[in-house]
Motif scaffolding. Sequence first.
Motif, PDB file in Angstrom:
ATOM      1  N   LEU A 137       0.859  -1.180   0.000  1.00 50.12           N
ATOM      2  CA  LEU A 137       0.000   0.000   0.000  1.00 50.12           C
ATOM      3  C   LEU A 137       0.892   1.225   0.000  1.00 50.12           C
ATOM      4  CD1 LEU A 137      -2.899  -0.905   2.477  1.00 50.12           C
ATOM      5  CD2 LEU A 137      -2.802  -1.192   0.002  1.00 50.12           C
ATOM      6  N   GLU A 138       0.584   2.175  -0.847  1.00 46.83           N
ATOM      7  CA  GLU A 138       1.411   3.368  -0.990  1.00 46.83           C
ATOM      8  C   GLU A 138       0.892   4.509  -0.128  1.00 46.83           C
ATOM      9  OE1 GLU A 138       2.942   6.510  -4.448  1.00 46.83           O
ATOM     10  OE2 GLU A 138       1.533   4.891  -4.951  1.00 46.83           O
ATOM     11  N   VAL A 139       1.799   5.187   0.548  1.00 44.15           N
ATOM     12  CA  VAL A 139       1.478   6.397   1.302  1.00 44.15           C
ATOM     13  C   VAL A 139       1.927   7.592   0.475  1.00 44.15           C
ATOM     14  CG1 VAL A 139       1.908   7.722   3.396  1.00 44.15           C
ATOM     15  CG2 VAL A 139       1.786   5.247   3.515  1.00 44.15           C
ATOM     16  N   ARG A 140       1.008   8.449   0.100  1.00 42.74           N
ATOM     17  CA  ARG A 140       1.353   9.606  -0.723  1.00 42.74           C
ATOM     18  C   ARG A 140       1.552  10.869   0.102  1.00 42.74           C
ATOM     19  NH1 ARG A 140      -2.346   8.676  -6.174  1.00 42.74           N
ATOM     20  NH2 ARG A 140      -1.536   6.570  -6.606  1.00 42.74           N
ATOM     21  N   SER A 141       1.062  10.866   1.332  1.00 43.65           N
ATOM     22  CA  SER A 141       1.296  11.987   2.240  1.00 43.65           C
ATOM     23  C   SER A 141       1.251  11.460   3.663  1.00 43.65           C
ATOM     24  CB  SER A 141       0.242  13.085   2.059  1.00 43.65           C
ATOM     25  OG  SER A 141      -1.021  12.638   2.525  1.00 43.65           O
ATOM     26  N   MET A 142       1.974  12.090   4.562  1.00 41.94           N
ATOM     27  CA  MET A 142       2.001  11.641   5.946  1.00 41.94           C
ATOM     28  C   MET A 142       0.645  11.819   6.625  1.00 41.94           C
ATOM     29  SD  MET A 142       4.797  10.203   6.512  1.00 41.94           S
ATOM     30  CE  MET A 142       6.243   9.955   5.459  1.00 41.94           C
ATOM     31  N   GLU A 143      -0.164  12.728   6.108  1.00 43.53           N
ATOM     32  CA  GLU A 143      -1.499  12.918   6.675  1.00 43.53           C
ATOM     33  C   GLU A 143      -2.368  11.676   6.498  1.00 43.53           C
ATOM     34  OE1 GLU A 143       0.032  15.056   4.713  1.00 43.53           O
ATOM     35  OE2 GLU A 143       0.475  16.628   6.186  1.00 43.53           O
ATOM     36  N   SER A 144      -2.073  10.889   5.461  1.00 44.33           N
ATOM     37  CA  SER A 144      -2.872   9.695   5.188  1.00 44.33           C
ATOM     38  C   SER A 144      -2.263   8.423   5.780  1.00 44.33           C
ATOM     39  CB  SER A 144      -3.046   9.517   3.678  1.00 44.33           C
ATOM     40  OG  SER A 144      -1.795   9.257   3.059  1.00 44.33           O
ATOM     41  N   LEU A 145      -1.159   8.556   6.512  1.00 38.77           N
ATOM     42  CA  LEU A 145      -0.443   7.368   6.986  1.00 38.77           C
ATOM     43  C   LEU A 145      -1.329   6.464   7.834  1.00 38.77           C
ATOM     44  CD1 LEU A 145       2.146   5.727   7.329  1.00 38.77           C
ATOM     45  CD2 LEU A 145       2.728   7.171   9.293  1.00 38.77           C
ATOM     46  N   TYR A 146      -2.082   7.023   8.775  1.00 35.29           N
ATOM     47  CA  TYR A 146      -2.878   6.187   9.671  1.00 35.29           C
ATOM     48  C   TYR A 146      -3.921   5.381   8.900  1.00 35.29           C
ATOM     49  CZ  TYR A 146      -6.064   4.738  13.359  1.00 35.29           C
ATOM     50  OH  TYR A 146      -6.861   3.992  14.183  1.00 35.29           O
ATOM     51  N   THR A 147      -4.601   6.037   7.973  1.00 34.10           N
ATOM     52  CA  THR A 147      -5.632   5.349   7.189  1.00 34.10           C
ATOM     53  C   THR A 147      -5.029   4.206   6.378  1.00 34.10           C
ATOM     54  OG1 THR A 147      -6.926   7.386   7.014  1.00 34.10           O
ATOM     55  CG2 THR A 147      -7.405   5.645   5.421  1.00 34.10           C
ATOM     56  N   VAL A 148      -3.906   4.490   5.732  1.00 34.43           N
ATOM     57  CA  VAL A 148      -3.244   3.459   4.924  1.00 34.43           C
ATOM     58  C   VAL A 148      -2.715   2.341   5.817  1.00 34.43           C
ATOM     59  CG1 VAL A 148      -1.370   2.997   3.299  1.00 34.43           C
ATOM     60  CG2 VAL A 148      -2.647   5.140   3.144  1.00 34.43           C
ATOM     61  N   LEU A 149      -2.161   2.706   6.967  1.00 30.80           N
ATOM     62  CA  LEU A 149      -1.612   1.710   7.885  1.00 30.80           C
ATOM     63  C   LEU A 149      -2.701   0.759   8.373  1.00 30.80           C
ATOM     64  CD1 LEU A 149       0.916   0.776   9.448  1.00 30.80           C
ATOM     65  CD2 LEU A 149       0.279   2.379  11.262  1.00 30.80           C
ATOM     66  N   MET A 150      -3.851   1.283   8.730  1.00 34.83           N
ATOM     67  CA  MET A 150      -4.943   0.428   9.190  1.00 34.83           C
ATOM     68  C   MET A 150      -5.464  -0.465   8.064  1.00 34.83           C
ATOM     69  SD  MET A 150      -5.317   0.792  12.413  1.00 34.83           S
ATOM     70  CE  MET A 150      -3.529   0.780  12.341  1.00 34.83           C
ATOM     71  N   GLY A 151      -5.437   0.063   6.854  1.00 30.23           N
ATOM     72  CA  GLY A 151      -5.804  -0.766   5.712  1.00 30.23           C
ATOM     73  C   GLY A 151      -4.840  -1.922   5.526  1.00 30.23           C
TER      74      GLY A 151
END
Length: 504
Positions: free
Chosen positions: A307-321
């Motif tokens: 899963l790619e993180v494109r901004s640190m603001e989205s890290l939590y959402t991507v991490l939980m995914g």
Amino acid sequence: MNIIIRADASPGIGTGHVMRCLTLAEELRQRGANVHFLCRAHPGHMGEVISARGFALTLLPAPVMPFDADDYATWLGAPARDDARQIIEALQGMEVAWLIVDHYAIDQHWEQLLRPHTAKILVIDDLANRYHDCDLLLDQTYGRCEEQYRPLVPEHAVLLLGSQYALLRAEFARWRAYSLKRRTSGEFRHLLVTMGGVDAANHTSLVLTALRGCELPPDLKITVILGHGSPHVGEVRRHAASLPWQTEVRCGVDNMAELMAGSDLCIGAAGSTTWERCCLGVPSVVYGSAANQQEILAQLGEHGALLEVRSMESLYTVLMGAVARRESLSQRARALCDQLGGSRVADHLVPVPCERQDVVLRRVQWSDARQLYEWQIHPQTRRHSRNSAPPTWQEHCEWLRARLRNPSSFMYLIEQSGLPVGTVRIDLVDSCQDLYETSISLDPCYYGQGLAQQALVAINRAFAQLSLLAHIKPENAASVKLFSRCGYRQTDETHYLREARHDK
């Protein structure tokens, strides 16, 4: 055999080029080659690491031009013609079999200047953006296709493209089975953060800052990895100390495969470490800031391997995914990259040595087709084959073309004092178990000389981390004795297994 490697490291260039060349150098040294590194004396040039691994090293003079991350020509540290001249001077009196080049600043103009001083040239690249004068080109990028490189290289050049050629250190092969087995666990207890060997942009601190606002298991353990030359160790340690979870910061580790294998999920950088995580089946959330990494991450994301993180603001959402999809991410990742990339590349450069110095295993080439066919149709060969009917020449050619194109088939000519005496190969049977089937055929003129055992012992050593299966007819007493002597045990009436060795 002398093999020269031209590669550089620095805070701006990173450590990846030198590290993957070290991996290939280890494989080549095991096959008896003398490997010599030529590196410019950039800050953080990694010369001490190269020397500590026991390789010869020549440091070129310090850079004479300023580094610009957006201008690859400056990465060489000197005008290309001056760099080539310095290399030629360093090679005086040396007979070079292969010159290996892993550098974004080098193209065909530099390579043409070195042509008279080496038998062959291997280029390692990731960009597919310039012309090369080479005999062999390696790009371990997932999804690379021949159409991208064929216009950029000579007609005779062989292309090794795709993540199946990823150069991974031997430790990843040793930890692969353990890592893949533990992916069935549903627990999320250990998070690994590794944003590159240097992490000059200090993405590690950005990740730790973003994690501070995440709701993660209270008993979670976080391990943060930095390279020896990381300039931001102090700041990273301060961020780690402020987290509510047990967090350890480690620098310059020598057991990265073990740490990856023991983690449940990784937040990582793009680049060569991507293939390390894939080999071990580690579910990953990846942040790639370099322009040349965006396309690769998009393709791997579409494949479901990360899963790619494109901004640190989205890290939590991507991490939980990623936590929810860990098993799927692991399965997709492991399918892209095994532990055999170094062997696949080395096969094109140096034969596999046997215990007897006059016997080697050389990678089969198309020019061997007629010799192989003569052995294939020999009555003695057919008598012990599953299919006793001899193939036609056309059938043989189609079979050989398919084998040579298949990266999961390792096919060697057994040579004694330069003369072909037989063939041995291993072919993938079950990727989930890293199970390969072993087949061997000897010219009847060379029966009884111990050459088949020489070949099988060499295969056992070269592919120790694989399980090897042999199909032997019960009436073939000589083969039963041969394979049993080489560590294979009978599992049913016709099958014999040599189990993988996972020494850590």
